[in-house]
Write an enzyme that holds these catalytic residues in place. Structure first.
Site, PDB file in Angstrom:
ATOM      1  N   LYS A  76      10.391 -11.357   4.071  1.00 43.77           N
ATOM      2  CA  LYS A  76      11.474 -11.995   4.840  1.00 43.77           C
ATOM      3  C   LYS A  76      11.003 -12.302   6.259  1.00 43.77           C
ATOM      4  CE  LYS A  76      14.629  -8.798   2.493  1.00 43.77           C
ATOM      5  NZ  LYS A  76      15.307  -7.500   2.731  1.00 43.77           N
ATOM      6  N   LYS A  90      13.716  -0.618   7.779  1.00 43.31           N
ATOM      7  CA  LYS A  90      13.532  -0.245   6.364  1.00 43.31           C
ATOM      8  C   LYS A  90      14.063   1.177   6.226  1.00 43.31           C
ATOM      9  CE  LYS A  90       9.114  -1.203   7.008  1.00 43.31           C
ATOM     10  NZ  LYS A  90       8.814  -2.001   5.821  1.00 43.31           N
ATOM     11  N   ARG A  91      14.169   1.690   5.025  1.00 44.27           N
ATOM     12  CA  ARG A  91      14.611   3.075   4.899  1.00 44.27           C
ATOM     13  C   ARG A  91      13.682   3.998   5.680  1.00 44.27           C
ATOM     14  NH1 ARG A  91      13.767   5.192   0.291  1.00 44.27           N
ATOM     15  NH2 ARG A  91      12.355   3.497  -0.190  1.00 44.27           N
ATOM     16  N   LYS A  96       6.531   5.429   5.006  1.00 44.96           N
ATOM     17  CA  LYS A  96       6.633   4.165   5.745  1.00 44.96           C
ATOM     18  C   LYS A  96       6.183   4.326   7.198  1.00 44.96           C
ATOM     19  CE  LYS A  96      10.439   2.290   2.891  1.00 44.96           C
ATOM     20  NZ  LYS A  96      10.033   0.928   2.473  1.00 44.96           N
ATOM     21  N   THR A 155       9.614  -5.803   0.594  1.00 47.66           N
ATOM     22  CA  THR A 155      10.147  -7.163   0.566  1.00 47.66           C
ATOM     23  C   THR A 155      10.547  -7.618   1.964  1.00 47.66           C
ATOM     24  OG1 THR A 155      12.270  -6.223  -0.091  1.00 47.66           O
ATOM     25  CG2 THR A 155      10.942  -7.259  -1.826  1.00 47.66           C
ATOM     26  N   HIS A 174       8.798   0.935  -9.818  1.00 45.97           N
ATOM     27  CA  HIS A 174       8.897   0.612  -8.390  1.00 45.97           C
ATOM     28  C   HIS A 174       8.166   1.569  -7.487  1.00 45.97           C
ATOM     29  CE1 HIS A 174      11.785  -2.717  -8.103  1.00 45.97           C
ATOM     30  NE2 HIS A 174      12.213  -2.285  -9.271  1.00 45.97           N
TER      31      HIS A 174
HETATM   32  C1  LIG Z   1      14.850  -6.225   2.466  1.00 45.25           C
HETATM   33  C2  LIG Z   1      15.635  -5.020   2.784  1.00 45.25           C
HETATM   34  C3  LIG Z   1      15.089  -3.749   2.576  1.00 45.25           C
HETATM   35  C4  LIG Z   1      13.683  -3.537   2.066  1.00 45.25           C
HETATM   36  O1  LIG Z   1      12.825  -3.340   3.193  1.00 45.25           O
HETATM   37  P1  LIG Z   1      11.330  -2.838   3.022  1.00 45.25           P
HETATM   38  O2  LIG Z   1      10.785  -2.951   4.403  1.00 45.25           O
HETATM   39  O3  LIG Z   1      10.662  -3.763   2.081  1.00 45.25           O
HETATM   40  O4  LIG Z   1      11.389  -1.450   2.544  1.00 45.25           O
HETATM   41  C5  LIG Z   1      15.849  -2.640   2.890  1.00 45.25           C
HETATM   42  N1  LIG Z   1      17.093  -2.771   3.390  1.00 45.25           N
HETATM   43  C6  LIG Z   1      17.644  -3.971   3.620  1.00 45.25           C
HETATM   44  C7  LIG Z   1      19.011  -4.040   4.191  1.00 45.25           C
HETATM   45  C8  LIG Z   1      16.945  -5.137   3.320  1.00 45.25           C
HETATM   46  O5  LIG Z   1      17.512  -6.334   3.536  1.00 45.25           O
END
Ligand SMILES: *Cc1c(COP(=O)(O)O)cnc(C)c1O
Length: 754
Positions: free
Chosen positions: A604, A493-494, A499, A600, A313
């Site tokens: 979305k 995101k985290r 990022k 991911t 990952h």
């Molecule tokens: C989809 C999701 C992530 C992943 O987000 P990225 O922008 O791809 O790092 C992290 N936290 C939650 C709650 C999510 O639903």
């Protein structure tokens, strides 16, 4: 099932009925009805059975997702509406299971949904953390971590009554198995998520997430990712990992025996998937158990290699796990000789030191163990796999070219479109029918509606309704005011330097100065952030403090606040994501090229009609190919440039800002009196120093291009018809990112379940 009848009977058993019951009671009754219906349903028929091992399963709230998959969501809405409430109100009583951190755990949850929905036989294997990752408290502008207890007397957990004994160095510890049912989408299949737990879990700490990390018998399943900045924390992580895989491996062999198959046929009946390196010890544990069952060592190793597959990952060196052998000797002494023998076997295949399992310092490289003793290894987006094969894992990829493949990530559209965006789902269905619910690639039929102004108008109206809904939710849940008429620009995101939330912060400061200089935008802009920082990651916490301080600065300034809002949403989790993503206009995916394996949330957002503003990184590359350059906003250095800069050590942040007076002015704002009055001096100084002296993830290098492209994106937003078409193309092309597609590929190339 007659939902209304079952619900009525359950409520009667609780001494109430649908008209008198509280929302919490209705939630509880719906949970029981759903859970008990699932208990009586059959697992997918096997073939081979998959066990998907992951330290995290970020499943999110389960009531709506379960009702959707059981085909009961519409009936539930109807019944609840007839009694003056709604599924949305009732599900607000559900605590979100706190079993994951970010994308990796959410991916595992999407995969379980798709595996069941495709009617495949596959269960998840993980741990039952009682207090989760943590609940984020930002009340004083800096992140404080609090326990996040989510297990209530009535929950989705089913006590299976099964347990296994895990042989730790200090003696055996019982692993009790709880299950959460995983129903497939309208296909009668129910798989399981197995969560192992200690017998006698410790109570939550009073405050914070500090606890006695040495009290493994009681604390092993307290928290996900206990702080590993000290040795006790690192040891506890090893205890957790071995607990999960040892119990899981014993479960696999028990189920194999129940089928009447000998252990030598393990690979014919079972596929084991290792989601990142946290479950890697399942390899030596299975070898150990096969040897105990009388299989000679080399044969056991070969069987396990044919059984296991591994997903990488990340290529961030810091995230590739290594454990000193001394830790394993203390925690899991029974697998130490197995690992040494596997290392010797691997050395027969290659004498290249970088691919050894045990290095000269007696440290175990988990990813190397995985690659040698799995039959398949995959990256999670085309670019990521290419970087793995060509650079990060090159020697291993040359040794085992046939093992490596790409499996671009996906998300389940049942949660991330049907569940969270009912307005868009019904608009899409009214236009192209509901075939897309089983086959997301059918969303492409929407492309025929390009140029249909009534449809793009309807699409924009759905977005506006979602923005109004988000504004109401932010006010009620988070005490945040936003203007639903503004552009919603969202980065959730985290929190991590790669990022580059810090680059977005620079944009906010630049925009603030622009507005102060009278350069106001055509339409107000709302920048939304949500992110948790790892508890020991100082700079990430500092960046949160910076963003909160900028939010206050903007809000306090009457010249700026009509035009700009910066909202930091506390405690970002799946529930928050389900409110935020359907309301986004612009999806911020701005990682330094080459650093985000896939992402991911980018998928979305796309499925919900947001337009991506991003770098050519991770799956953004594939999004760009699918939607075309006119329907995405790209900026920044390429991954090849970035990799070259690291290789030549050629990046100097001070060269960038010293040649750019405007950028220097923006940077100085970070430690200006106005911000120091609203943020923490230590945090702001650290962020400033990092930018000017280090900037490891090259935010300054891309900052100008980012701001310019973002301005173009915001300007384009004003051509509403053209923007509506961009949104349309994004939704239409998003079907590729269904996790059903991803899982079909895993099954076809790796698992061979059906
Ligand atoms: C989809 C999701 C992530 C992943 O987000 P990225 O922008 O791809 O790092 C992290 N936290 C939650 C709650 C999510 O639903």
């Amino acid at each position: 099932m007659d939902l209304e009848k079952s619900l009525g009977e359950t409520l009667a058993g609780m001494g109430t009925d649908l008209d008198r019951a509280s929302r919490a009671q209705i939630f509880c009754a719906l949970l029981r009805v759903t859970r008990d219906a699932e208990l009586s349903m059959a697992p997918a028929p096997g073939g081979r059975k998959l066990y998907y091992f992951s330290a995290e399963f970020l499943v999110g709230r389960l009531l709506r997702a379960n009702l959707v998959n059981l085909g009961l969501a519409d009936e539930a809405e109807r019944v609840l509406a007839a009694h003056g409430t709604s599924l949305a109100e009732v599900e607000d009583c559900e605590p979100e299971p706190s079993l994951g951190n970010g994308g990796l755990g959410r991916l595992a949850a999407c995969f379980l949904d798709s595996i069941a929905s495709l009617g495949l036989s596959g269960d998840g294997v993980g741990l039952n953390y009682h207090y989760g990752l943590f609940r984020q408290d930002l009340s004083d502008g800096t992140q404080r971590e609090e326990p996040n207890p989510w297990i209530e007397p009535e929950s989705w957990l089913i006590d299976t009554g099964r347990s296994f004994s895990v042989p730790f160095g200090f003696g055996p510890l019982t692993a009790r198995m709880y299950d959460i049912a995983v129903p497939g989408y309208e296909n009668g299949t129910v798989n399981r998520l197995h969560l192992f737990d200690v017998d006698d879990p410790a109570p939550a700490p009073e405050h914070g997430i500090d606890f006695d990390k040495g009290d493994v018998r009681h604390d092993l399943t307290s928290f996900l990712y206990p702080d590993d900045s000290d040795e006790a924390g690192r040891l506890l992580r090893v205890y957790q990992q071995y607990f999960m895989v040892s119990a899981g491996a014993q479960l696999i062999l028990a189920e194999l025996a129940e089928r009447g198959a000998p252990v030598t046929e393990l690979d014919r009946h079972v596929a084991v998937h290792i989601n990142d390196t946290h479950p890697s010890m399942v390899i030596p544990e299975l070898v150990r158990l096969l040897c105990e069952g009388g299989v000679p060592f080399e044969e056991a190793a070969a069987i396990v290699e044919r059984t296991c597959a591994y997903t990488n990952h990340t290529i961030l060196a810091e995230a590739l796990e290594t454990w000193p052998m001394s830790y394993l000797e203390q925690v899991a002494p029974k697998i130490v000789p197995v690992i040494r023998r596997l290392d010797a076997l691997a050395r027969e295949r290659s004498d290249e030191p970088s691919v050894a399992i045990v290095d000269q310092g007696d440290v175990v490289h988990m990813a190397n163990l995985d690659v040698h003793f799995s039959h398949a290894v995959n990256g999670v987006a085309a670019l990521h796999t290419k970087i793995l094969v060509e650079s990060e894992m090159r020697p291993l990829a040359e040794l085992y070219p046939e093992k490596f493949s790409n499996k671009t990530n996906g998300v389940t559209f049942r949660r991330w479109l049907m569940g969270c965006n009912p307005g868009l789902a019904s608009l899409v269905t009214s236009a192209i029918g509901d075939g897309w619910k089983r086959d997301a690639s059918r969303l492409e039929d929407l492309l025929d509606l390009r140029g249909d102004s009534a449809f793009t108008q309807a699409l924009l109206e759905v977005k506006d309704a979602n923005k109004a809904r988000l504004a109401a939710w932010l006010r009620a849940e988070k005490g945040i005011e936003v203007d639903p008429g503004s552009v919603f620009d969202i980065q959730v995101k985290r929190m991590h330097q790669y990022k580059r939330q810090q680059m977005n912060a620079l944009y906010a400061l630049w925009k603030y100065l622009q507005i102060k200089h009278g350069n106001v935008p055509t339409r107000p802009v709302t920048m939304v952030f949500g992110a948790k920082a790892a508890p020991a990651y100082t700079l990430a916490k500092d960046t949160i403090n910076l963003l909160v301080a900028i939010g206050r600065l903007v809000a306090d300034d009457p010249e700026v606040s009509p035009w700009l809002t910066l909202a930091f949403v506390e405690n970002y989790n799946v529930t928050a994501a389900e409110h935020l993503i359907p309301a986004a206009d612009v999806s911020e995916q701005i990682s330094l090229a080459s650093k985000e394996a896939s992402g991911t949330s980018n998928m979305k957002f796309m499925a919900n009609g947001a337009v991506t503003l991003g770098t050519l990184d991770g799956a953004n590359v594939e999004i760009a190919e699918l939607v075309g350059r006119e329907n995405i906003y790209l900026f920044g250095r390429s991954s090849a440039d970035v990799i070259g800069l690291y290789a030549s050590d050629g990046y100097r942040p001070w060269d960038v800002w010293q040649g750019d007076a405007e950028l220097a002015e923006v940077l100085d704002m970070i430690v200006s009196p106005e911000l120091l009055a609203r943020g923490d001096a230590g945090c702001l100084a650290r962020v400033y120093r990092d930018f000017v002296a280090k900037d490891y993830f090259m935010a300054l290098l891309d900052a100008r291009d980012y701001a310019a492209v973002k301005e173009r994106c915001l300007a384009d937003y004003e051509d509403r018809a053209a923007w509506g078409e961009k949104a349309l193309v994004n939704v239409a092309r998003s079907g590729f990112f269904s996790s059903d597609r991803t899982i079909r590929e895993y099954d076809r190339d790796i698992w061979h379940l059906s």
